[in-house]
Structures are given as structure tokens and as C-alpha cells.
Write an enzyme that holds these catalytic residues in place. Structure first.
Site, PDB file in Angstrom:
ATOM      1  N   GLY A  46      -3.728   4.152  28.770  1.00 46.70           N
ATOM      2  CA  GLY A  46      -4.951   3.565  28.069  1.00 46.70           C
ATOM      3  C   GLY A  46      -5.670   4.437  27.235  1.00 46.70           C
ATOM      4  O   GLY A  46      -5.854   5.623  27.554  1.00 46.70           O
ATOM      5  N   GLN A  51     -12.859   7.075  22.326  1.00 45.99           N
ATOM      6  CA  GLN A  51     -12.224   8.399  22.663  1.00 45.99           C
ATOM      7  C   GLN A  51     -11.518   9.160  21.254  1.00 45.99           C
ATOM      8  O   GLN A  51     -11.154  10.303  21.456  1.00 45.99           O
ATOM      9  CB  GLN A  51     -10.922   8.088  23.763  1.00 45.99           C
ATOM     10  CG  GLN A  51     -11.693   7.719  25.035  1.00 45.99           C
ATOM     11  CD  GLN A  51     -10.527   7.637  25.940  1.00 45.99           C
ATOM     12  OE1 GLN A  51      -9.966   6.464  26.217  1.00 45.99           O
ATOM     13  NE2 GLN A  51     -10.334   8.432  26.764  1.00 45.99           N
ATOM     14  N   CYS A  89      -8.455  10.256  33.109  1.00 46.28           N
ATOM     15  CA  CYS A  89      -9.126   9.760  31.907  1.00 46.28           C
ATOM     16  C   CYS A  89      -8.289  11.053  30.743  1.00 46.28           C
ATOM     17  O   CYS A  89      -8.879  12.171  31.115  1.00 46.28           O
ATOM     18  CB  CYS A  89     -10.404   9.710  31.978  1.00 46.28           C
ATOM     19  SG  CYS A  89     -11.058   9.290  30.267  1.00 46.28           S
ATOM     20  N   LEU A  90      -8.028  10.495  29.626  1.00 46.59           N
ATOM     21  CA  LEU A  90      -7.737  11.676  28.551  1.00 46.59           C
ATOM     22  C   LEU A  90      -8.845  12.024  28.190  1.00 46.59           C
ATOM     23  O   LEU A  90      -8.516  13.348  27.455  1.00 46.59           O
ATOM     24  CB  LEU A  90      -6.690  10.965  27.462  1.00 46.59           C
ATOM     25  CG  LEU A  90      -5.337  10.058  27.887  1.00 46.59           C
ATOM     26  CD1 LEU A  90      -4.954   9.567  26.724  1.00 46.59           C
ATOM     27  CD2 LEU A  90      -4.478  11.315  28.521  1.00 46.59           C
ATOM     28  N   HIS A 131     -11.380   0.220  33.359  1.00 46.54           N
ATOM     29  CA  HIS A 131     -11.912   1.757  32.949  1.00 46.54           C
ATOM     30  C   HIS A 131     -11.760   1.765  31.457  1.00 46.54           C
ATOM     31  O   HIS A 131     -12.783   2.429  30.943  1.00 46.54           O
ATOM     32  CB  HIS A 131     -10.395   2.718  33.477  1.00 46.54           C
ATOM     33  CG  HIS A 131     -10.367   3.946  32.929  1.00 46.54           C
ATOM     34  ND1 HIS A 131     -10.344   5.226  33.739  1.00 46.54           N
ATOM     35  CD2 HIS A 131     -10.456   4.392  31.619  1.00 46.54           C
ATOM     36  CE1 HIS A 131     -10.783   6.214  33.167  1.00 46.54           C
ATOM     37  NE2 HIS A 131     -10.659   5.948  31.712  1.00 46.54           N
ATOM     38  N   GLU A 132     -10.972   1.124  30.842  1.00 48.72           N
ATOM     39  CA  GLU A 132     -11.254   1.232  29.415  1.00 48.72           C
ATOM     40  C   GLU A 132     -12.351   0.379  28.791  1.00 48.72           C
ATOM     41  O   GLU A 132     -12.961   0.821  27.881  1.00 48.72           O
ATOM     42  CB  GLU A 132      -9.875   0.605  28.560  1.00 48.72           C
ATOM     43  CG  GLU A 132      -8.601   1.356  29.083  1.00 48.72           C
ATOM     44  CD  GLU A 132      -8.721   2.915  28.708  1.00 48.72           C
ATOM     45  OE1 GLU A 132      -9.434   3.348  27.864  1.00 48.72           O
ATOM     46  OE2 GLU A 132      -8.098   3.631  29.570  1.00 48.72           O
ATOM     47  N   HIS A 135     -15.414   2.269  28.754  1.00 46.73           N
ATOM     48  CA  HIS A 135     -15.679   3.425  27.797  1.00 46.73           C
ATOM     49  C   HIS A 135     -16.336   2.694  26.654  1.00 46.73           C
ATOM     50  O   HIS A 135     -17.153   3.323  25.747  1.00 46.73           O
ATOM     51  CB  HIS A 135     -14.078   3.788  27.278  1.00 46.73           C
ATOM     52  CG  HIS A 135     -13.479   4.677  27.797  1.00 46.73           C
ATOM     53  ND1 HIS A 135     -13.959   6.312  27.859  1.00 46.73           N
ATOM     54  CD2 HIS A 135     -12.350   4.846  28.566  1.00 46.73           C
ATOM     55  CE1 HIS A 135     -13.129   6.870  28.365  1.00 46.73           C
ATOM     56  NE2 HIS A 135     -12.031   6.432  28.749  1.00 46.73           N
TER      57      HIS A 135
HETATM   58 NI    NI Z   1     -10.622   6.853  29.985  1.00 46.52          NI
END
Ligand code: NI
Length: 156
Positions: A46, A51, A89-90, A131-132, A135
Site C-alpha cells: 500500500g 508518502q 511502512c515504506l 494503515h493507508e 496516512h
Molecule cells: Ni505506510
């Protein structure tokens, strides 16, 4: 399409509340394509627009590698149950932590043609929705980690 630079924790853009998308434009379509390419290249499931430095309420998710989902202006309508498990998380490279999330999540959003959609997710998909969408409101999973973040071995 192009791979975009992924912002990492500490970058103030990750703490901002994103703006709703009012209309689809070629530029936003390109952003969505780039978000998928960036997510796949980084082996993520995701990615949210902030991000890659864009403060718009856009999320891409693909938990199987064969089921790309675009969520524009997503809202969580319903949750139930609970799951406790590892999350990463990236934007927090090399780390993971234990987070409790709902086991079922229903979201309303728009697709990339700005048609209204309603999606249900269980388990990993439910976790990814939460999670997304976090963000988009400037929240990282590290705020919700139970215990300490752990180091993840980099893939060879
Ligand atoms: Ni993330």
C-alpha cells in the site's frame, strides 16, 4: 510512469492532513500510475499520496500483487473484530511493529474515474485500509505500535 521518491519518517509532510480530490485530472491519473509503480518497486502492499510528497487523499493498495485498488477520498464506514499482528511502512524502512487493527473494514471512496465505490476487507486488506487512510490524516503506524519497533532484515 515514473518511480517517485518515498518520504521517510521525520519528513513533516507525513504529518499533514491531506486535501480531498475534487476532480480527476491527467496529472492525478499520472500520480496514481506512479504510486503503483513506486509501491511495486519497493515491494509494498500500500502507498498513500503524502508518502510521495502529494497532500491529496489518494491511496493505492495491492495485497495480493494481482488486485490493484485505488481509493480516492476514502472513508471508513464500518469496522468489526480485531487482529493483532506485524505491520510495516515504506516510510519507516527496515522496521516493523505489532499493531492491533479491526479484522473487518468497510470503506467508501471514489475510484480513479471518480465513480463512488464501496469495498470490504478482511485481515491484511482491512489492515491496509486502516494503515493507508491513517496516512491521509498525518498518522504513521508507529504511533500505534505495541511495545518496541523491531528491525527487519533487508531482502537480499
Ligand atoms: Ni505506510
Amino acid at each position: 510512469m515514473a518511480i517517485r521518491n518515498i518520504r521517510v519518517m521525520g519528513d513533516p509532510i507525513l504529518e499533514k492532513v491531506c486535501k480531498e480530490v475534487k476532480e480527476m485530472t491527467p496529472r492525478t491519473q499520472e500520480l496514481i500510475d506512479d504510486m503503483f509503480e513506486t509501491m511495486y518497486e519497493a515491494n509494498g502492499v500500500g502507498l498513500a499520496a503524502p508518502q510521495v510528497g502529494v497532500l491529496k487523499r489518494i491511496v493505492v493498495i495491492d495485497v495480493t500483487g494481482e488486485d490493484p485498488i485505488v481509493l480516492i477520498n476514502p472513508r471508513i464506514m464500518e469496522t468489526s473484530g480485531e487482529q493483532t499482528g506485524g505491520e510495516g511502512c515504506l516510510s519507516v524502512p527496515g522496521k516493523s511493529g505489532i499493531v492491533t487493527r479491526p479484522n473487518y473494514v468497510k470503506v467508501k471512496a471514489y475510484d480513479r474515474d471518480m465513480n463512488p465505490i464501496e469495498l470490504e476487507g478482511m485481515e491484511l486488506l482491512a489492515r491496509a485500509f486502516c494503515h493507508e487512510i491513517d496516512h491521509l490524516d498525518g498518522h504513521l503506524y508507529v504511533e500505534k505500535v505495541e511495545g518496541e519497533l523491531s528491525d527487519v532484515e533487508e531482502e537480499a
